[in-house]
Design an enzyme around this catalytic site. Structure first.
Site, PDB file in Angstrom:
ATOM      1  N   ASP A  92     -28.357 -36.350  44.287  1.00  0.00           N
ATOM      2  CA  ASP A  92     -28.047 -35.044  44.853  1.00  0.00           C
ATOM      3  C   ASP A  92     -26.885 -34.458  44.058  1.00  0.00           C
ATOM      4  O   ASP A  92     -26.049 -35.193  43.532  1.00  0.00           O
ATOM      5  CB  ASP A  92     -27.683 -35.222  46.329  1.00  0.00           C
ATOM      6  CG  ASP A  92     -27.528 -33.901  47.065  1.00  0.00           C
ATOM      7  OD1 ASP A  92     -27.660 -32.842  46.432  1.00  0.00           O
ATOM      8  OD2 ASP A  92     -27.274 -33.950  48.278  1.00  0.00           O
ATOM      9  N   GLY A  95     -23.880 -30.557  46.422  1.00  0.00           N
ATOM     10  CA  GLY A  95     -23.795 -29.276  47.119  1.00  0.00           C
ATOM     11  C   GLY A  95     -23.741 -29.425  48.623  1.00  0.00           C
ATOM     12  O   GLY A  95     -22.971 -28.738  49.306  1.00  0.00           O
ATOM     13  N   ASP A 146     -26.239 -26.183  44.129  1.00  0.00           N
ATOM     14  CA  ASP A 146     -26.625 -25.087  45.012  1.00  0.00           C
ATOM     15  C   ASP A 146     -25.615 -24.967  46.138  1.00  0.00           C
ATOM     16  O   ASP A 146     -24.776 -25.833  46.339  1.00  0.00           O
ATOM     17  CB  ASP A 146     -28.025 -25.318  45.590  1.00  0.00           C
ATOM     18  CG  ASP A 146     -28.071 -26.535  46.507  1.00  0.00           C
ATOM     19  OD1 ASP A 146     -27.329 -27.508  46.237  1.00  0.00           O
ATOM     20  OD2 ASP A 146     -28.830 -26.534  47.485  1.00  0.00           O
ATOM     21  N   ASP A 271     -35.639 -37.921  51.733  1.00  0.00           N
ATOM     22  CA  ASP A 271     -34.501 -38.835  51.838  1.00  0.00           C
ATOM     23  C   ASP A 271     -33.772 -38.508  53.120  1.00  0.00           C
ATOM     24  O   ASP A 271     -33.818 -37.383  53.615  1.00  0.00           O
ATOM     25  CB  ASP A 271     -33.541 -38.673  50.652  1.00  0.00           C
ATOM     26  CG  ASP A 271     -32.599 -37.494  50.850  1.00  0.00           C
ATOM     27  OD1 ASP A 271     -31.455 -37.704  51.284  1.00  0.00           O
ATOM     28  OD2 ASP A 271     -33.025 -36.346  50.595  1.00  0.00           O
TER      29      ASP A 271
END
Length: 376
Positions: A92, A95, A146, A271
């Site tokens: 990841d 964000g 993001d 996930d």
């Protein structure tokens, strides 16, 4: 990276396939155990590999950046070598973690300034240095940086945030293309669809993401407090737009029921911390429903933890014994339940794949959803 679809369901968007990277095959639909800080809590890598049979695990850029820090990972030869994991890793971008630090961060067009949750020290994330950090980590699949909006979220804020996420994506792609893989295996970048719970924004973002023609696509900003029906509706809207020949990843989801409902909507990858977090608190999932193993009713139940389970702990230990371990605050209780829950999640997605291939996925899904709503 390649993605080949092997079978589809006639009565839903569900499909099975195989993602192939330099670290091997990922059979979809897939659930990715969360290994936030170079470890899936309470579970050895050997158990992940041999008992749970995970094709891929997830790490987190924010946490790995803070600890052990990227210079340590680089000296070790990347995250795979550092934690002795031979299969795939997805990271990841951080964000979501930055979003969760609402009292500790400031977002601007350039990036995000935030305070460490560990010691309060100040740090900076931008699309560029998040790409650099993930290069140093060495994950097979890297996520674009993001902004994850909260729920509920004002429409105008959601729209501004979505467009900033798109601009950040352009910067991520530019930086990704200007940098090299560091550890002898190819890395791949996935963009993230945003837009909160607004259909028009989700469609616009999904089309923008699809047009980038990257190896896979993710859906972010869900499972942040919205009702399940809204999550499913947004997923349905987005999977209608995202290309069918690329894997679709729904981030941070979810319960076993959420997995099945979203597989039916065309999602390939999931996930969530739920199976291990709940396990550490005594909640285990089974095909017949969920169990709070701490309850008094299990005190003299000497039947297996889960007679239908696929991992060794399901048959080696009784419910009474695992309850006893929690009662005396023994760490082994958390380990046993974590292995069980991850094994159950992986079994569930593999059963889904088999029923998609067999052509009876939707009837099986309805039966399983009804059963798993039980509290045993």
């Amino acid at each position: 990276m390649t993605f080949n679809i092997h079978s589809t369901d006639d009565n839903s968007k569900a499909r099975t396939g195989v993602i192939t990277t330099d670290h091997g095959e990922i059979k979809t639909p897939i659930f990715m155990p969360v290994g936030t800080i170079a470890t899936v809590k309470s579970v050895h890598q050997r158990e992940l590999l041999n008992d749970i049979k995970a094709d891929i695990i997830l790490g987190n850029t924010y946490h790995l950046y803070l600890r052990p820090e990227t210079d340590i990972l680089q000296k070790a030869g990347g995250l795979h070598q550092f934690m002795n994991w031979s299969k795939n890793i997805l990271t990841d971008s951080g964000g979501y973690q930055v979003y969760s630090l609402s009292e500790r961060r400031k977002i601007s067009e350039d990036g995000v300034k935030f305070k460490s949750h560990i010691d309060g020290s100040m740090h900076w994330f931008s699309p560029e240095n998040v790409m650099d950090t993930q290069r140093l980590i060495g994950a097979d699949i890297m996520m674009a940086f993001d902004e994850c909006t909260p729920y509920p979220c004002d429409y105008n804020y959601a729209k501004r945030s979505m467009h900033m996420t798109h601009r950040w994506l352009e910067r991520c792609i530019t930086r990704f293309n200007a940098t090299d893989d560091l550890y002898g295996h190819q890395q791949h970048l996935f963009p993230i669809v945003q837009g909160s719970t607004y259909k028009d924004l989700r469609k616009e973002s999904a089309q923008y993401i699809a047009d980038k023609d990257l190896p896979g696509n993710a859906i972010g900003g869900l499972s942040v407090g919205e009702p399940n029906d809204e999550m499913y509706e947004m997923t349905d809207v987005v999977t209608d737009v995202l290309p069918k020949d690329k894997p679709r990843y729904l981030m941070g989801v979810g319960t076993p029921i959420d997995l099945l409902e979203n597989i039916a909507l065309g999602i390939d990858m999931f996930d969530c911390v739920m199976p291990t977090r709940n396990a550490r608190n005594g909640m285990i999932f089974t095909s017949q429903g969920s169990i709070n193993i701490k309850n008094l009713k299990w005190k003299t139940d000497f039947s297996p933890l889960d007679s239908d389970g696929t991992t060794w702990v399901d048959h080696d230990y009784s419910r009474a014994y695992v309850r006893h371990l929690f009662t005396v605050n023994e760490l082994l209780a958390k380990q046993i339940c974590s292995i069980h829950n991850l094994g159950f999640y992986l079994k569930l997605v593999r059963q889904a794949a088999q029923h998609i291939q067999d052509g009876d996925f939707m009837s099986w899904k309805t039966m399983m959803v009804n059963q798993m709503q039980n509290r045993l």
